[in-house]
Write a protein that holds these residues in place. Structure first.
Motif: not given
Length: 200
Positions: A19-22, A26-36
Motif C-alpha cells: 500500500l505504501d509503495a502503491a 500512483f501519485a507521482t507517476r500516474g495510475f495508468q503509467a504504473v503496472g503491477l
C-alpha cells in the motif's frame, strides 16, 4: 535480487508495504503509467507474489482512495465535535484538512486525480464519501435551523466552490508553503466566503 513477501524482515506487514509503495507510485507517476510489475520491481519482489495480497491494480487504487477519504472524514469529525462556537468549528475543520494535506499528500493526489480510473461501483462509493465530507462544509453556509438538512446531504451552492478551493490548492500551492501558512490562507478564504454568504 528479488524476494518473496514472506521472506522479508520488514516490521511492516507485507500488505502495508504494498500500500505504501502503491500510493507513492500512483501519485507521482500516474495510475495508468504504473503496472503491477513496476510495483513489484519497486519493492524488490516477484510480481506474482502481489496477488497473495491484492485482487488487482484497480482494487488497490480504490482501497487507497477510500481509506484516504475515510481517514479525512474521521479526523475532521473528531476535531469538529470538540468545538462549541462556529468560528472554532471552522478553524478545526481547516486544521484537519491541512494536516491531511501534508501527512497524506499522495492519497490526496489520488482522490483529486484518479477517480476516472475506478469502476462504476467504486465511483459510487467514493461519491458517497465525498458527499459526506461536503455535508460538513455545507454547515458553514447553512443557517442554524437548516443544519440537519445539510448533514443529510442537501448541499448548498457554495459548497462546490469550497470543495474546489480545498482540494484544488493541493495541486497549485507552493511546495514550500508551511502548515501555518496554508491554514491561515484557507481560514481567510473561508471566513470571507461565509461572511459574504451571511450578508446575502
Amino acid at each position: 535480487m528479488q524476494t518473496t513477501l514472506s521472506s522479508t524482515n520488514s516490521i511492516q506487514s507485507a500488505r502495508d508495504r504494498i500500500l505504501d509503495a502503491a500510493v507513492e507510485l500512483f501519485a507521482t507517476r500516474g495510475f495508468q503509467a504504473v503496472g503491477l510489475r513496476d510495483l513489484a520491481s519497486y519493492l524488490g519482489l516477484h510480481a506474482g507474489s502481489l496477488y497473495h495480497h491484492i485482487d488487482n491494480k484497480q482494487a488497490l487504487l480504490f482501497e487507497l482512495i477510500e481509506s484516504g477519504l475515510l481517514d479525512l472524514l474521521q479526523e475532521t469529525k473528531c476535531r469538529m465535535n470538540n468545538a462549541r462556537r462556529p468560528c472554532e468549528r471552522l478553524n478545526l475543520f481547516i486544521q484537519a484538512f491541512v494536516k491531511f494535506n501534508f501527512k497524506e499528500k499522495h492519497k490526496l493526489t489520488l482522490i483529486t486525480s484518479e477517480f476516472a480510473n475506478l469502476n462504476k461501483e467504486q465511483q459510487a462509493r467514493v461519491i458517497q464519501l465525498k458527499n459526506r465530507y461536503s455535508s460538513l462544509i455545507s454547515t458553514f453556509f447553512t443557517h442554524e435551523h437548516n443544519k440537519k438538512e445539510a448533514f443529510n446531504g442537501e448541499i448548498c451552492p457554495l459548497t462546490n466552490t469550497a470543495v474546489t478551493i480545498l482540494f484544488g490548492q493541493s495541486q497549485w500551492y507552493n511546495p514550500e508553503t508551511t502548515e501555518p501558512q496554508l491554514t491561515a490562507t484557507l481560514t481567510h478564504i473561508f471566513t470571507c466566503m461565509i461572511g459574504n454568504y451571511k450578508r446575502n
